[in-house]
Scaffold this active site. Structure first.
Site, PDB file in Angstrom:
ATOM      1  CE  LYS A  34     -15.694  62.928  58.969  1.00 15.23           C
ATOM      2  NZ  LYS A  34     -15.129  63.755  57.907  1.00 15.23           N
ATOM      3  NE  ARG A 128     -10.924  68.528  52.873  1.00 19.58           N
ATOM      4  CZ  ARG A 128     -11.901  68.275  53.741  1.00 19.58           C
ATOM      5  NH1 ARG A 128     -11.850  68.813  54.954  1.00 19.58           N
ATOM      6  NH2 ARG A 128     -12.919  67.510  53.405  1.00 19.58           N
ATOM      7  CE1 TYR A 251      -2.953  77.562  88.094  1.00 16.33           C
ATOM      8  CE2 TYR A 251      -4.719  76.353  87.004  1.00 16.33           C
ATOM      9  CZ  TYR A 251      -3.629  76.380  87.854  1.00 16.33           C
ATOM     10  OH  TYR A 251      -3.215  75.217  88.459  1.00 16.33           O
ATOM     11  CG  MET A 299      -5.865  68.653  83.739  1.00 17.25           C
ATOM     12  SD  MET A 299      -4.302  67.862  84.188  1.00 17.25           S
ATOM     13  CE  MET A 299      -3.156  68.700  83.087  1.00 17.25           C
TER      14      MET A 299
END
Length: 353
Positions: A34, A128, A251, A299
């Site tokens: 998956k 769940r 940053y 990024m």
């Protein structure tokens, strides 16, 4: 070329699937592919492991449909089952096995009879998905009376990967009791239970993360478990800057040099799938030598400490793989290898070896 690359190793996938089969003994092995084969590629993972497993596991019907459309004839289990009558009919047409985990699915099946193989999911304590044991017994009786008897019982362990696991034995007893009363095969073991609890193997196991060369445990490495690295993520140094004591990097100025340092800039960032929340100190390796991330992930770039290393622009930086264990990166980031594998974007070059 930029040089940001994901290397997928087919021999490692085969080795890990064979290791799962070795551990499983007489139990069927359904390889979980998956989420795009845990980031390795749905078809690539499935086709590579075909000869080593009894079947495949996916989360949703579209994943199963893709496998069928590419000629994969092995049994396929759809872990979330079906969402409506149209999907139920498609599951029957594609000869899929579906998980029934909720009463609304039972009602949908009764209203839309289909020749589909049903695995009843029992909620044995994870809370769940799954039917309570008494609900599962009742559902099995109703489905059987309608001519669509379940073919198996499944459950899922909540804590099999935890050092102090006080839940798995109870969960196994609950799910096993339902399977015994219905005289049906049981499937409960994920990677952690397959590696740790032979009693839980039952008739079918569903390994996932171990197939992709990662350990489900924080006290044993993948190598110690007989697993091989199947996913290597690397990039290149594109600049090296001298930073003086008291100067900051990146940053937010979140990292400040305490003494003069050489800072390498690496062509990879969260736009490639490297975790943005990776903190300073997260391991990387330059030319096979481990060093650390410094400053905030951007990024398209990260910055690393290359002080004292033999490093030049163009050199390779391993983000995880052979030298840097993906599980160590995951722990540094407060996450798990599953997420790291799955969040790689389409931008890095893919190499299949």
């Amino acid at each position: 070329m930029r040089g940001t690359r994901v290397e997928i190793r087919l021999a490692a996938l085969r080795n890990n699937a064979l290791r799962a089969a070795e551990l499983a003994g007489d139990a069927q092995v359904f390889a979980m592919v998956k989420a795009n084969g845990y980031g390795h590629g749905l078809l690539l993972a499935a086709e590579t492991m075909l000869d080593s497993v009894s079947g495949l596991g996916v989360a949703v019907l579209d994943e199963a449909r893709t496998l069928r459309e590419h000629g994969i004839a092995l049994p396929i289990l759809v872990a979330e089952g079906f969402f409506d009558a149209e999907e139920l009919e498609a599951a029957a047409r594609l000869s899929l096995e579906v998980v029934v985990h909720s009463l609304w699915q039972v009602e949908l099946l009764l209203a839309n009879p289909c020749p589909v193989r049903i695995w009843l999911k029992v909620n044995a304590g994870m809370n769940r998905l799954g039917l309570r044991p008494n609900e599962a017994l009742s559902a099995a009786a109703r489905l059987s009376q309608a001519g669509n008897a379940p073919v198996g019982v499944m459950s899922h362990f909540a804590c099999a990967d935890m050092d102090e696991d006080i839940h798995s034995e109870k969960q196994l007893l609950l799910a096993g009791s339902v399977a015994e009363q219905l005289q049906l095969p049981l499937s409960a073991s994920n990677s952690a239970a397959l590696l740790r609890y032979p009693r839980a193997h039952a008739q079918r196991v569903r390994p996932g993360i171990m197939l992709y060369g990662s350990s489900p445990f924080n006290w044993q490495t993948a190598a110690e478990l007989g697993l091989q690295v199947s996913h290597r993520f690397s990039a290149r140094l594109i600049a090296i800057n001298a930073v003086e004591a008291g100067e900051s990097v990146g940053y937010g100025a979140t990292w400040t040099a305490s003494d003069p340092r050489q800072i390498g800039v690496v062509a990879v960032g969260y736009g490639d799938g490297y975790p943005r929340h990776a903190p300073s100190g997260t391991p990387v390796a330059v030319n096979g030598v481990v060093t650390t991330l410094v400053g905030r992930v951007s990024m398209d770039m990260i910055t690393i400490d290359v002080t004292g290393l033999s490093a030049s622009v163009g050199d390779e930086v391993e983000l995880w793989g052979d030298v840097v264990d993906v599980d160590d990166v995951a722990r540094a980031c407060g996450t798990i290898s599953y997420e790291l594998f799955c969040q790689i974007t389409q931008r890095p070059e893919r190499t299949i070896v």
